[in-house]
Scaffold this active site. Structure first.
Site, mmCIF file in Angstrom:
data_model
loop_
_atom_site.group_PDB
_atom_site.id
_atom_site.type_symbol
_atom_site.label_atom_id
_atom_site.label_comp_id
_atom_site.label_asym_id
_atom_site.label_seq_id
_atom_site.Cartn_x
_atom_site.Cartn_y
_atom_site.Cartn_z
ATOM 1 N N CYS A 166 0.176 4.021 2.143
ATOM 2 C CA CYS A 166 -0.534 3.910 3.717
ATOM 3 C C CYS A 166 1.595 4.015 4.138
ATOM 4 C CB CYS A 166 -0.661 2.377 3.601
ATOM 5 S SG CYS A 166 -1.902 1.904 3.309
ATOM 6 N N ASP A 167 2.507 3.616 3.147
ATOM 7 C CA ASP A 167 3.875 3.796 3.794
ATOM 8 C C ASP A 167 4.330 5.194 2.711
ATOM 9 O OD1 ASP A 167 3.050 1.619 6.074
ATOM 10 O OD2 ASP A 167 3.029 0.743 3.748
ATOM 11 N N CYS B 138 0.577 -0.912 0.224
ATOM 12 C CA CYS B 138 0.060 -0.134 -0.221
ATOM 13 C C CYS B 138 0.529 0.870 -0.050
ATOM 14 C CB CYS B 138 -0.314 -0.143 1.391
ATOM 15 S SG CYS B 138 -1.920 1.323 1.169
#
Ligand code: FAD
Ligand code: NAP
Length: 322
Positions: free
Chosen positions: A139-140, A136
């Site tokens: 997300c990261d 992701c």
């Protein structure tokens, strides 16, 4: 012991399919209960711009899903933050048990559990998950400011993830196992035009290289599919974007599945192999897998459920015989 509660229609999943089913079922006065699962809002919550949702030239995925939730709620759906851990479709009413301990019984069920990211399945991937390996970018990605990353995959997700990562990383290498991408042409055009991106063709990922203390990724070992020659691409982060598999775990021994785990529905409908159980969205769609098609199938599932419940009410003897 948790509570037991009954609903005419239980919707499992809170992506575009689940929320659209909820809007239609609420307007059909079915008083649906929707259980959101571990990812409230579904897959679009892990992306940024969505440019193909009709009516919005551009909308952030998480914002769109907040709006869909609010819409379903405003129409009268009861939305519950729980995860269904078991589902018994062998008798009616159908019974689902939530992680919270609540038991949900339902006259009809709409399954809209969507899909989950696939992983490569190599041992070092597991070892470095959360320590440089991710599925992701939204997300990261932020953790890779000023660093170099590798993305594997050749579809829309991989290309979008790669483009998104150029906001942070100094270099993004996209490794694909063939020499042709399967993403939308507009995305390929953007990718090729981005000076931070390097495309590496015909390579498979053999190993993720890294350190144990501190745990972290230092590179990937790749193999050329034509020559078998191996080489190393140094990187600080590795993003897996090789597609998604249907989340059919709850029903895999109860419903007919096909194409490697997708719930089979009667063509042109959302009816599964068990009467009263309907499936919509990525869970049942191995071809299109789009937000708009999932929403469309959510609508179909609610209408199919409404008609089926009406038939049951009109012919109780048929219900008893089934
Ligand atoms: P999902 O969105 O997968 O939602 C599944 C839901 O089921 C989740 O809420 C989950 O919590 C719930 N669930 C699962 N198991 C359980 C359980 N046991 N109990 C309760 N609930 C459960 N499509 C586009 O059209 N445009 C785009 O720009 C686009 N971008 C994308 C970017 C990325 C990074 C990804 C991964 C996908 C993208 N897609 C895009 C595809 C799109 O997100 C999917 O087609 C769509 O979300 C599928 O909707 P769905 O409702 O079927 O399932
Ligand atoms: P996808 O279209 O199935 O593509 C998966 C990619 O990963 C393919 O290029 C595939 O290679 C590669 N791959 C698969 N297994 C691999 C492995 N073991 N090792 C190396 N590479 C591997 O999946 P997706 O990109 O996640 O998209 C899923 C669905 O969501 C699609 O329908 C897509 O259109 C939709 N989506 C839409 C948008 C958008 O509309 N903007 C954005 C994201 C996703 P091959 O090409 O060789 O098969």
């Amino acid at each position: 012991m948790g509570d037991t509660r009954h609903t005419r229609l239980l919707i499992i999943g809170s992506g575009p399919a689940g929320y659209t089913a909820a809007v239609y079922a609420s307007r059909a006065m079915l008083n649906p209960v929707l259980v959101q699962g571990i990812q409230p809002g579904g897959q679009l919550t892990i992306t940024t711009e969505v440019e193909n949702w009709p009516g919005d030239t551009e909308v952030q995925g998480p914002d769109l899903m907040v709006r869909m939730e609010a819409h379903a709620k405003a129409m009268g759906t009861e939305i519950i933050g729980d995860i269904i851990t078991t589902l018994d479709l062998s008798r009616r009413p159908f019974t689902a048990v939530g992680d919270s301990g609540t038991t949900y019984t339902a006259d009809a069920v709409v399954l809209a559990t969507g899909a989950q990211a696939k992983w490569l399945g190599i041992p070092t991937e597991e070892k470095f998950k959360g320590f440089g390996v991710s599925a992701c970018a939204t997300c990261d990605g932020f953790f890779y400011r000023g660093r170099e990353v590798v993305v594997v995959g050749g579809g829309n997700t991989a290309v979008e993830e790669a483009l998104f990562l150029t906001n942070f990383a100094t270099k993004v290498t996209l490794v694909h196992r063939r020499d042709e991408l399967r993403c939308e042409k507009i995305l390929e055009h953007r990718l090729r035009a981005n000076p931070k991106v390097e495309l590496v063709w015909n390579k498979t990922i053999e190993e993720i290289l890294g350190t144990d203390a501190p745990a972290g990724v230092t590179g990937v070992r790749v193999k050329d599919t034509r020559t078998g020659e191996e080489s190393v691409i140094p990187c600080d982060g590795f993003f897996v974007a090789i597609g998604h598999a249907p989340a059919s775990e709850l029903v895999k021994d109860q419903l007919e599945l096909h194409h490697g785990g997708y719930v089979k529905v009667e063509p042109g409908s959302t009816r599964t192999s068990i009467p009263g159980v309907f499936a919509a969205g990525d869970l049942t769609d191995h071809t299109y897998r789009q937000a708009v098609t999932s929403a469309g199938m959510g609508c179909m599932a609610a209408l199919d459920a409404e008609h089926w419940l009406q038939e049951q009410a009109a012919a109780p003897e048929v219900k008893a015989a089934e």
